[in-house]
Write a protein that holds these residues in place. Structure first.
Motif, PDB file in Angstrom:
ATOM      1  N   ARG A   1       0.832  -1.205   0.000  1.00  0.00           N
ATOM      2  CA  ARG A   1       0.000   0.000   0.000  1.00  0.00           C
ATOM      3  C   ARG A   1       0.864   1.251   0.000  1.00  0.00           C
ATOM      4  N   ARG A   2       0.289   2.325  -0.465  1.00  0.00           N
ATOM      5  CA  ARG A   2       0.982   3.605  -0.429  1.00  0.00           C
ATOM      6  C   ARG A   2       0.992   4.128   1.004  1.00  0.00           C
TER       7      ARG A   2
ATOM      8  N   ARG B   1       0.330  -1.373  -6.229  1.00  0.00           N
ATOM      9  CA  ARG B   1      -0.657  -0.800  -5.318  1.00  0.00           C
ATOM     10  C   ARG B   1      -2.008  -1.507  -5.490  1.00  0.00           C
TER      11      ARG B   1
END
Length: 295
Positions: A113-114, A142
């Motif tokens: 994930r970012r 992502r």
């Protein structure tokens, strides 16, 4: 100089667990490699004694593990039924399993994930450890797919590894019928040196060396001034993939540079950390040519 990346028979390795993030990454990775018609190997590492259930027994059974891999294969088939898929269950460390597979892979793909710019990402996270140690490129995907019509973004800093990252970007763009944005971030000292004739326009030189082999791929050259990490992150908001070298001019394992870490942690777009260990014979010739040119 076609076939910069490894031959089609060399697989893409995808790390799998039972999280939705992992399956989202798997589906997005499948879309990324479909145009290249590559093989995929799905790898899951487990520890029989690591996760006790409510009754004291381990919560994962052989049936659970086989079911996980069956669901993963089905997820690939739903996106690209023509891709050749194999699976591997490994008892032990996921980092060890993935880096071992990386010795004979086109790339390793992980979900990640970012992270917010204010978050500190643990140095021992799976994505950081694999990206630091793998012998081949590592793609961190992502959960949300990037815009398909966006360009590929490459950070070019004059190092050999960033040149190889640009070469990978152009090769991938040729498969995907996409464009490339090559970005060099300069500080005021760099600009002063250039005006005084100490430095060449390195970005232009690198692009001109690649462009004749890929006349169908538009390559935009973009010069920015500031700090490389933040400038690349801002540019990544409009990219479908960001490619960077691991650290300066050497592909040594165990470390990522500050810029590659920043992009890996915080980019909205998927990130490919490029290492040149798993390239074809033609790609190896490109490496040798650029090394001689710079020496």
């Amino acid at each position: 100089m076609r076939e910069l990346v490894a031959p089609v028979e060399v697989p893409v390795i995808v790390g799998i667990d039972d999280s939705e993030l992992s399956f989202a990454a798997l589906r997005n990775a499948t879309r990324q490699i479909t145009a290249q018609h590559r093989r995929m190997r799905l790898v899951h590492a487990f520890n029989w004694v690591g996760t006790p259930g409510a009754d004291g027994d381990v919560s994962w059974s052989a049936a659970d593990l086989n079911g996980l891999m069956e669901r993963a294969v089905q997820a690939v088939r739903e996106v690209a039924p023509e891709i050749d898929v194999e699976t591997e269950l490994v008892q032990g460390s996921a980092v060890v399993a993935l880096t071992r597979n990386a010795e004979y892979a086109t790339a390793v793909v992980l979900g990640g994930r970012r992270n917010d710019i204010s978050e500190v990402v643990p140095w021992d996270s799976l994505t950081v450890q694999v990206a630091s140690r793998a012998a081949c490129p590592v793609l961190v995907v992502r959960p949300e797919p990037p815009p398909a019509d966006a360009p590929l973004l490459v950070g070019v800093d004059g190092s050999h590894m960033s040149e190889l990252a640009l070469a990978w970007a152009v090769e991938v763009a040729s498969y995907q019928h996409a464009s490339v944005v090559a970005v060099q971030v300069r500080d005021q000292e760099w600009e002063q040196d250039r005006r005084e004739g100490i430095r060449l326009d390195e970005l232009r030189v690198v692009v001109e060396r690649l462009q004749p082999d890929y006349p169908d791929v538009p390559i935009e050259q973009r010069i920015l001034t500031g700090e490389p990490g933040p400038e690349l992150l801002a540019a990544a908001e409009e990219a479908q993939l960001v490619l960077v070298g691991p650290r300066g001019s050497q592909p040594s394992r165990g470390m990522l540079g500050e810029v590659s870490q920043t992009v890996l942690y915080h980019s909205r777009a998927p990130v490919l950390i490029v290492r040149g260990r798993r390239v074809s014979a033609v790609g190896s010739r490109y490496q040798n040519e650029t090394t001689r040119t710079r020496s």
